[in-house]
Design a protein around this motif. Structure first.
Motif, mmCIF file in Angstrom:
data_model
loop_
_atom_site.group_PDB
_atom_site.id
_atom_site.type_symbol
_atom_site.label_atom_id
_atom_site.label_comp_id
_atom_site.label_asym_id
_atom_site.label_seq_id
_atom_site.Cartn_x
_atom_site.Cartn_y
_atom_site.Cartn_z
ATOM 1 N N THR A 167 -0.544 -10.745 -31.220
ATOM 2 C CA THR A 167 0.513 -10.056 -31.463
ATOM 3 C C THR A 167 1.245 -10.041 -31.478
ATOM 4 N N VAL A 168 2.931 -9.741 -30.646
ATOM 5 C CA VAL A 168 3.776 -9.883 -31.032
ATOM 6 C C VAL A 168 4.046 -9.698 -29.372
ATOM 7 N N LEU A 169 2.966 -9.194 -28.515
ATOM 8 C CA LEU A 169 2.505 -8.816 -27.139
ATOM 9 C C LEU A 169 2.019 -9.498 -26.697
ATOM 10 N N GLY A 170 1.127 -10.587 -27.232
ATOM 11 C CA GLY A 170 0.288 -11.661 -26.317
ATOM 12 C C GLY A 170 -0.651 -10.613 -25.514
ATOM 13 N N GLY A 171 -1.390 -12.430 -25.164
ATOM 14 C CA GLY A 171 -3.018 -11.311 -24.921
ATOM 15 C C GLY A 171 -3.266 -12.534 -23.914
ATOM 16 N N ALA A 172 -4.613 -12.566 -23.512
ATOM 17 C CA ALA A 172 -5.256 -13.624 -22.870
ATOM 18 C C ALA A 172 -5.046 -13.306 -21.677
ATOM 19 N N ILE A 173 -4.694 -12.152 -20.621
ATOM 20 C CA ILE A 173 -4.048 -11.673 -19.216
ATOM 21 C C ILE A 173 -5.133 -11.117 -18.430
ATOM 22 N N GLY A 174 -5.088 -11.980 -17.466
ATOM 23 C CA GLY A 174 -6.499 -11.316 -16.646
ATOM 24 C C GLY A 174 -5.896 -12.146 -14.821
ATOM 25 N N ILE A 175 -7.341 -11.836 -14.494
ATOM 26 C CA ILE A 175 -6.867 -12.858 -12.939
ATOM 27 C C ILE A 175 -7.854 -13.908 -13.098
ATOM 28 N N HIS A 176 -6.780 -15.272 -12.605
ATOM 29 C CA HIS A 176 -7.790 -16.525 -11.858
ATOM 30 C C HIS A 176 -8.076 -16.891 -11.225
ATOM 31 N N GLY A 177 -8.784 -17.965 -11.000
ATOM 32 C CA GLY A 177 -8.705 -18.674 -9.865
ATOM 33 C C GLY A 177 -7.106 -19.587 -9.902
ATOM 34 N N LEU A 178 -7.308 -20.846 -9.016
ATOM 35 C CA LEU A 178 -6.091 -22.247 -8.821
ATOM 36 C C LEU A 178 -7.145 -23.447 -9.893
ATOM 37 N N GLY A 179 -7.865 -23.712 -9.698
ATOM 38 C CA GLY A 179 -9.078 -24.514 -10.854
ATOM 39 C C GLY A 179 -7.992 -25.790 -9.856
ATOM 40 N N ARG A 180 -7.428 -26.950 -10.962
ATOM 41 C CA ARG A 180 -7.421 -27.955 -9.488
ATOM 42 C C ARG A 180 -5.384 -28.141 -9.581
ATOM 43 N N ALA A 181 -5.271 -26.715 -9.610
ATOM 44 C CA ALA A 181 -3.679 -26.610 -9.350
ATOM 45 C C ALA A 181 -3.222 -26.653 -8.139
ATOM 46 N N ASP A 182 -1.729 -26.723 -7.898
ATOM 47 C CA ASP A 182 -1.532 -27.390 -6.824
ATOM 48 C C ASP A 182 -1.611 -25.984 -5.579
ATOM 49 N N PRO A 183 -2.070 -26.006 -4.571
ATOM 50 C CA PRO A 183 -2.248 -25.050 -3.614
ATOM 51 C C PRO A 183 -0.910 -24.421 -2.963
ATOM 52 N N ASP A 184 -0.336 -25.618 -2.887
ATOM 53 C CA ASP A 184 0.823 -25.853 -2.241
ATOM 54 C C ASP A 184 1.931 -25.079 -3.355
ATOM 55 N N VAL A 185 2.046 -25.373 -4.678
ATOM 56 C CA VAL A 185 2.993 -24.420 -5.355
ATOM 57 C C VAL A 185 2.650 -22.900 -5.159
ATOM 58 N N HIS A 186 0.870 -23.167 -5.508
ATOM 59 C CA HIS A 186 1.023 -21.172 -5.075
ATOM 60 C C HIS A 186 1.431 -20.972 -4.231
ATOM 61 N N ALA A 187 1.451 -21.208 -2.660
ATOM 62 C CA ALA A 187 1.781 -20.796 -1.855
ATOM 63 C C ALA A 187 3.224 -20.423 -1.631
ATOM 64 N N ASN A 188 3.938 -21.123 -2.777
ATOM 65 C CA ASN A 188 5.213 -20.562 -2.414
ATOM 66 C C ASN A 188 6.389 -20.525 -3.801
ATOM 67 N N TYR A 189 5.558 -20.305 -4.765
ATOM 68 C CA TYR A 189 6.180 -19.864 -5.966
ATOM 69 C C TYR A 189 4.895 -18.843 -6.926
ATOM 70 N N HIS A 190 5.576 -18.216 -7.756
ATOM 71 C CA HIS A 190 4.941 -17.973 -8.711
ATOM 72 C C HIS A 190 5.393 -18.678 -10.089
ATOM 73 N N TRP A 191 4.059 -19.186 -10.673
ATOM 74 C CA TRP A 191 3.728 -20.260 -11.406
ATOM 75 C C TRP A 191 3.012 -20.046 -12.967
ATOM 76 N N THR A 192 2.402 -18.474 -13.031
ATOM 77 C CA THR A 192 1.814 -18.642 -14.445
ATOM 78 C C THR A 192 2.020 -18.214 -15.420
ATOM 79 N N GLN A 193 1.896 -17.860 -16.065
ATOM 80 C CA GLN A 193 2.114 -17.806 -17.838
ATOM 81 C C GLN A 193 2.399 -15.540 -17.971
ATOM 82 N N GLY A 194 1.673 -15.459 -17.101
ATOM 83 C CA GLY A 194 2.106 -14.003 -16.972
ATOM 84 C C GLY A 194 0.352 -13.779 -16.534
ATOM 85 N N CYS A 195 -0.882 -14.142 -16.157
ATOM 86 C CA CYS A 195 -1.415 -14.492 -15.560
ATOM 87 C C CYS A 195 -1.385 -13.482 -13.892
ATOM 88 N N VAL A 196 -2.317 -13.119 -13.073
ATOM 89 C CA VAL A 196 -2.460 -13.087 -11.946
ATOM 90 C C VAL A 196 -3.348 -14.469 -11.453
#
Length: 219
Positions: A167-196
């Motif tokens: 719906t217009v509210l979207g979905g697929a919200i949850g808590i997840h790890g980094l996978g292959r994302a950059d740990p340095d970016v994670h340590a300094n910025y909010h970077w997700t599309q809505g998850c934690v």
């Protein structure tokens, strides 16, 4: 600046068990009548609910608090801290009570864990039952949902045991790890599309602590 894009989607998940469908169907059907029926509009239903969401349901309740201002995720047993992770990353557009699809906002509110994806691109994905009946009610009151959208929301929830994700509210919200994302970016910025997001080691630890039905408060 590196931004990881949120590729997790409901159709890629393992289906929820019949027990989970029953459990979360009851959560929807058992929502307060003020959420299911017409009545006076409330200025901010989610903030009203959050005012008491930090109070444990009972002394032994294991629950999770995500605090936007502190950028922390804390696991509690009653009022006692079991584990705390910091910093955590939220949506690039911050956290707010109301969220629309594609807005990069982390929804505030009170949720329940309703699924786990152990083969996620984000190492482990712990899904939340967003949008909740409270979010649906707010969407109706703000004009994001029509009366038909609101009715369809509950029809879908009763039928499938989890809220609609398209719906217009979207979905697929949850808590997840980094996978292959950059740990340095994670340590300094909010970077997700809505998850934690937490680190891969932290999501593994969280996976050990919580289960289907665990209450998660995002404020």
């Amino acid at each position: 600046m590196f931004f990881a894009f949120f590729r997790f989607s409901i159709p890629c998940e393992e289906p929820m068990t019949s027990l989970s469908r029953r459990r979360f169907g009851l959560l929807a059907l058992g929502a307060p009548l003020t959420l299911l029926m017409g009545g006076p509009a409330q200025a901010n239903l989610i903030e009203t609910l959050l005012a008491r969401a930090h109070i444990p349901r009972h002394d032994g309740e294991l629950w999770v608090l995500v605090d936007d201002k502190e950028a922390t995720l804390t696991v509690y047993r009653g009022n006692a801290i079991v584990e705390r992770f910091a910093p955590v990353s939220l949506g690039r557009a911050g956290a707010r009570p109301e969220r629309i699809r594609g807005g990069n906002v982390t929804p505030m509110g009170e949720f329940r864990v309703n699924r786990f994806n152990m083969q996620s691109d984000w190492h482990i994905f712990i899904g939340l039952d967003y949008p909740t009946p409270s979010h649906a009610r707010m969407a109706l009151e703000s004009g994001l949902y029509t009366e038909q959208d609101y009715e369809d929301y509950f029809v879908y929830y009763r039928r499938h045991g989890h809220p609609p994700q398209q719906t217009v509210l979207g979905g697929a919200i949850g808590i997840h790890g980094l996978g292959r994302a950059d740990p340095d970016v994670h340590a300094n910025y909010h970077w997700t599309q809505g998850c934690v997001a937490v680190t891969n080691a932290q999501i593994e630890r969280l996976n050990e602590l919580i289960d289907i039905g665990t209450r998660v408060v995002i404020r």
